[in-house]
Scaffold this motif. Sequence first.
Motif, PDB file in Angstrom:
ATOM      1  N   UNK A  11       0.786  -1.226   0.000  1.00  0.00           N
ATOM      2  CA  UNK A  11       0.000   0.000   0.000  1.00  0.00           C
ATOM      3  C   UNK A  11       0.820   1.280   0.000  1.00  0.00           C
ATOM      4  N   UNK A  12       2.131   1.168  -0.035  1.00  0.00           N
ATOM      5  CA  UNK A  12       2.970   2.370  -0.028  1.00  0.00           C
ATOM      6  C   UNK A  12       2.899   3.036  -1.399  1.00  0.00           C
ATOM      7  N   UNK A  13       2.494   4.302  -1.449  1.00  0.00           N
ATOM      8  CA  UNK A  13       2.458   4.982  -2.747  1.00  0.00           C
ATOM      9  C   UNK A  13       3.889   5.319  -3.200  1.00  0.00           C
ATOM     10  N   UNK A  14       4.204   4.967  -4.435  1.00  0.00           N
ATOM     11  CA  UNK A  14       5.546   5.190  -4.982  1.00  0.00           C
ATOM     12  C   UNK A  14       5.479   6.296  -6.030  1.00  0.00           C
ATOM     13  N   UNK A  15       6.347   7.285  -5.868  1.00  0.00           N
ATOM     14  CA  UNK A  15       6.489   8.362  -6.852  1.00  0.00           C
ATOM     15  C   UNK A  15       7.881   8.222  -7.456  1.00  0.00           C
ATOM     16  N   UNK A  16       7.936   8.081  -8.762  1.00  0.00           N
ATOM     17  CA  UNK A  16       9.232   8.005  -9.438  1.00  0.00           C
ATOM     18  C   UNK A  16       9.792   9.419  -9.618  1.00  0.00           C
ATOM     19  N   UNK A  17      11.021   9.627  -9.149  1.00  0.00           N
ATOM     20  CA  UNK A  17      11.783  10.853  -9.389  1.00  0.00           C
ATOM     21  C   UNK A  17      12.945  10.446 -10.269  1.00  0.00           C
ATOM     22  N   UNK A  18      12.992  10.952 -11.482  1.00  0.00           N
ATOM     23  CA  UNK A  18      13.950  10.421 -12.438  1.00  0.00           C
ATOM     24  C   UNK A  18      14.389  11.480 -13.449  1.00  0.00           C
ATOM     25  N   UNK A  19      15.523  11.190 -14.061  1.00  0.00           N
ATOM     26  CA  UNK A  19      16.003  12.034 -15.159  1.00  0.00           C
ATOM     27  C   UNK A  19      15.400  11.581 -16.481  1.00  0.00           C
ATOM     28  N   UNK A  20      14.783  10.404 -16.489  1.00  0.00           N
ATOM     29  CA  UNK A  20      14.161   9.888 -17.707  1.00  0.00           C
ATOM     30  C   UNK A  20      12.827  10.599 -17.904  1.00  0.00           C
ATOM     31  N   UNK A  21      12.717  11.340 -19.005  1.00  0.00           N
ATOM     32  CA  UNK A  21      11.509  12.160 -19.146  1.00  0.00           C
ATOM     33  C   UNK A  21      10.714  11.900 -20.421  1.00  0.00           C
ATOM     34  N   UNK A  22      10.957  10.789 -21.077  1.00  0.00           N
ATOM     35  CA  UNK A  22      10.172  10.505 -22.282  1.00  0.00           C
ATOM     36  C   UNK A  22       8.790   9.973 -21.885  1.00  0.00           C
TER      37      UNK A  22
END
Length: 176
Positions: A11-22
Amino acid sequence: AALRSTPETAGIPVIFLTALDSAEDEQAGLEEGAVDYIAKPIRPAVLLARVKVQLELQRSRRMLAAQNADLAAEVHHRQEQNTALSERLELTLAASGLAVWEYHPGPPGRLHWSVSLSEAFGLACEPATPEQWLALMHPDDRARLSEFLDTKQDIVHLECRMQDGDGHWRWIELQG
């Protein structure tokens, strides 16, 4: 995927923080199970706002799940009470020599008999439909019974004949 695979962390909400922006990278991250996808450069106010939104959503989901569990428990409790009341009513009806039936006009029309009514007429089970019940009625009384069932009057009374499980005609009194 690893977080989603165990109940403790699913149930942990995951937010991706990344340099990949496509668009393809973002789609892949969301399909993997992320609740949000933020590409660099990271703006602290945006990150904070999205984290707050996800935490509020998670809190709301937990609250809703708890409310649903409470409602399910209440429904179960009330079903048990209704079953107990129905059993008491059947015992009372059997002891009184009376029986109860319910007719709900359709479409489709529905019919319900108390167990004591089926037993009083020696029937293995109640008629499943109003039409099956009508078939048990004496042919000379069927038209009057149909009128009785379709009436809009507040109080109705009818005496007619019905066939019991042994094939005998018995007079019955209907009130509604």
